[in-house]
Design a protein around this motif. Structure first.
Motif, short mmCIF file in Angstrom:
data_model
loop_
_atom_site.label_atom_id
_atom_site.label_comp_id
_atom_site.label_asym_id
_atom_site.label_seq_id
_atom_site.Cartn_x
_atom_site.Cartn_y
_atom_site.Cartn_z
N GLY A 1 45.88 3.44 33.51
CA GLY A 1 44.51 3.23 33.94
C GLY A 1 43.63 2.84 32.77
N GLU A 2 42.79 1.85 32.99
CA GLU A 2 42.01 1.27 31.90
C GLU A 2 41.19 2.28 31.10
N LEU B 1 51.40 2.92 21.59
CA LEU B 1 51.75 1.59 22.09
C LEU B 1 51.01 1.38 23.40
N VAL B 2 50.50 0.17 23.61
CA VAL B 2 49.83 -0.16 24.87
C VAL B 2 50.57 -1.31 25.52
N GLY C 1 53.60 -0.84 37.30
CA GLY C 1 53.39 0.31 38.18
C GLY C 1 54.71 0.86 38.69
N HIS C 2 55.60 -0.03 39.10
CA HIS C 2 56.90 0.38 39.63
C HIS C 2 57.70 1.16 38.59
N VAL D 1 47.73 -1.98 35.62
CA VAL D 1 47.46 -3.10 34.73
C VAL D 1 47.73 -2.73 33.27
N VAL D 2 47.44 -1.48 32.92
CA VAL D 2 47.59 -1.08 31.52
C VAL D 2 48.14 0.34 31.42
N VAL D 3 49.05 0.54 30.48
CA VAL D 3 49.68 1.85 30.25
C VAL D 3 49.72 2.10 28.75
N ALA D 4 49.40 3.32 28.35
CA ALA D 4 49.51 3.70 26.93
C ALA D 4 50.63 4.70 26.78
#
Length: 101
Positions: A22-23, A37-38, A73-74, A82-85
């Motif tokens: 989540g952003e 890491l993003v 997401g999967h 959209v974004v994961v850290a």
């Protein structure tokens, strides 16, 4: 992209509770220095992509792009993301080696 092995590895990091998605939450992790890491989806909106790229470069956090929000997401067992850290150094390094092929 290494036969999608990175996706199952990201799922493992998720089960170990070493990721944030989540952003807003990702930006918070980048600011606090916890993000190692993003991962950003290629189909992120222009504004989101710019915001995340700018944050990563100013806080010196590595950024990698992945195919799309559904795949991201999967990989973590959720709907589109959209974004994961990644907040763990070990997971982050391994993911970078998988994505940099």
């Amino acid at each position: 992209m290494n036969n999608k092995q990175w996706a199952s590895f990201l799922g493992l990091a998720n089960r170990a509770r070493k990721i944030v998605s989540g952003e807003e939450l990702v930006v918070k992790e980048i600011r606090s220095g916890r993000a190692k890491l993003v991962l950003l989806a290629e189909d992120a909106s222009v504004n989101t992509a710019k915001k995340i790229q700018d944050k990563c470069s100013s806080y010196h956090v590595p950024l990698r792009k992945v195919t799309d929000r559904y795949e991201l997401g999967h990989a973590i067992g959720k709907e589109a993301r959209v974004v994961v850290a990644v907040t763990d150094e070990g997971f982050a390094k391994k993911l970078m080696t998988m994505l940099d092929v």
